[in-house]
Write a protein that holds these residues in place. Structure first.
Motif, short mmCIF file in Angstrom:
data_model
loop_
_atom_site.label_atom_id
_atom_site.label_comp_id
_atom_site.label_asym_id
_atom_site.label_seq_id
_atom_site.Cartn_x
_atom_site.Cartn_y
_atom_site.Cartn_z
N VAL A 106 38.89 47.49 40.10
CA VAL A 106 40.24 46.86 40.17
C VAL A 106 41.02 47.51 41.42
O VAL A 106 41.53 47.02 42.46
CB VAL A 106 40.93 46.91 39.01
CG1 VAL A 106 42.43 46.29 39.30
CG2 VAL A 106 40.43 46.21 37.94
N VAL A 140 38.95 38.14 44.98
CA VAL A 140 39.68 37.69 43.67
C VAL A 140 38.62 37.87 42.62
O VAL A 140 38.61 38.48 41.66
CB VAL A 140 40.00 36.25 43.81
CG1 VAL A 140 40.41 35.84 42.59
CG2 VAL A 140 41.33 36.15 44.80
N MET A 141 37.16 37.66 42.95
CA MET A 141 36.05 37.77 42.13
C MET A 141 36.02 39.07 41.67
O MET A 141 35.64 39.47 40.49
CB MET A 141 34.90 37.01 42.56
CG MET A 141 34.85 35.64 42.77
SD MET A 141 35.12 34.69 41.37
CE MET A 141 36.75 34.19 41.43
N ARG A 142 36.11 40.02 42.69
CA ARG A 142 35.88 41.57 42.32
C ARG A 142 36.94 42.18 41.61
O ARG A 142 36.84 42.91 40.30
CB ARG A 142 35.76 42.25 43.71
CG ARG A 142 35.18 43.91 43.54
CD ARG A 142 35.00 44.41 44.80
NE ARG A 142 36.37 44.66 45.79
CZ ARG A 142 36.81 44.42 46.78
NH1 ARG A 142 35.98 43.67 47.45
NH2 ARG A 142 37.88 44.71 47.48
N TYR A 143 38.19 41.68 41.92
CA TYR A 143 39.28 41.85 40.89
C TYR A 143 39.16 41.25 39.36
O TYR A 143 39.16 41.93 38.35
CB TYR A 143 40.62 41.21 41.32
CG TYR A 143 41.82 41.48 40.36
CD1 TYR A 143 42.46 42.51 40.52
CD2 TYR A 143 42.28 40.42 39.63
CE1 TYR A 143 43.74 42.79 39.50
CE2 TYR A 143 43.19 40.62 38.57
CZ TYR A 143 44.01 41.83 38.71
OH TYR A 143 45.26 41.81 38.06
N CYS A 144 38.60 40.32 39.29
CA CYS A 144 38.42 39.51 37.97
C CYS A 144 37.29 40.42 37.11
O CYS A 144 37.38 40.57 36.06
CB CYS A 144 38.07 38.23 38.03
SG CYS A 144 39.49 37.05 38.49
N ARG A 145 36.41 40.70 37.65
CA ARG A 145 34.98 41.66 37.22
C ARG A 145 35.61 42.82 36.69
O ARG A 145 35.42 43.14 35.51
CB ARG A 145 33.99 41.79 38.20
CG ARG A 145 32.60 42.31 37.73
CD ARG A 145 31.70 42.57 38.80
NE ARG A 145 30.45 43.08 38.45
CZ ARG A 145 29.48 42.78 37.58
NH1 ARG A 145 29.65 41.76 37.34
NH2 ARG A 145 28.49 43.23 37.17
N CYS A 151 40.40 46.95 44.97
CA CYS A 151 41.06 45.54 45.64
C CYS A 151 42.26 45.70 46.34
O CYS A 151 42.74 44.75 47.01
CB CYS A 151 41.18 44.66 44.47
SG CYS A 151 39.71 44.20 43.67
N ILE A 175 38.57 43.55 35.88
CA ILE A 175 39.62 43.29 34.61
C ILE A 175 38.98 43.02 33.57
O ILE A 175 39.01 43.71 32.47
CB ILE A 175 40.77 42.24 35.02
CG1 ILE A 175 41.67 42.72 35.97
CG2 ILE A 175 41.39 41.88 33.63
CD1 ILE A 175 42.69 43.74 35.79
N ASP A 176 37.76 42.22 33.53
CA ASP A 176 36.94 41.90 32.63
C ASP A 176 36.22 42.94 32.20
O ASP A 176 35.91 43.34 30.78
CB ASP A 176 35.94 40.64 33.04
CG ASP A 176 36.68 39.24 33.08
OD1 ASP A 176 37.95 39.22 32.80
OD2 ASP A 176 36.08 38.43 33.59
N ARG A 229 38.07 34.87 48.53
CA ARG A 229 37.28 34.71 47.23
C ARG A 229 36.54 35.74 46.71
O ARG A 229 36.45 36.14 45.53
CB ARG A 229 36.25 33.46 47.49
CG ARG A 229 35.62 32.88 46.21
CD ARG A 229 34.33 32.17 46.16
NE ARG A 229 33.53 33.09 46.94
CZ ARG A 229 32.39 32.73 47.84
NH1 ARG A 229 32.35 31.46 48.12
NH2 ARG A 229 31.55 33.73 48.20
N HIS A 266 54.07 41.52 39.46
CA HIS A 266 53.43 40.46 38.72
C HIS A 266 54.42 39.67 38.01
O HIS A 266 54.55 39.40 36.85
CB HIS A 266 52.76 41.18 37.45
CG HIS A 266 51.11 41.38 37.65
ND1 HIS A 266 50.43 41.98 38.79
CD2 HIS A 266 50.00 40.62 37.13
CE1 HIS A 266 49.24 41.70 38.50
NE2 HIS A 266 48.96 41.05 37.70
#
Length: 65
Positions: A31, A16-21, A34, A23-24, A13, A43
């Motif tokens: 990124v 995934v949160m680190r990846y999303c952060r 990760c 990207i955002d 979890r 992809h």
């Protein structure tokens, strides 16, 4: 659920949160962090390649946004 399974779930979890952060915020170093050095990112037809190539690709995809 075993303690190890719970810890694994938390680590996934957090990944995934680190990846999303990353990207955002367009923090591509975050990124990249990760991925393992020998990781392959697939992809599903949009991109398939090394982690470094993925980071360069996603940076170019997000640039116009």
């Amino acid at each position: 659920m075993s303690d190890r399974a719970l810890l694994d779930q938390i680590e996934l979890r957090d990944l995934v949160m680190r990846y999303c952060r990353g990207i955002d915020r367009r923090d591509f170093a975050l990124v990249r962090s990760c991925y393992h050095d020998d990781a392959i990112d697939d992809h599903g037809g949009m991109f398939c390649g090394s982690a470094d190539d993925y980071v360069a690709w996603v940076e170019s995809v997000l640039a116009p946004m």
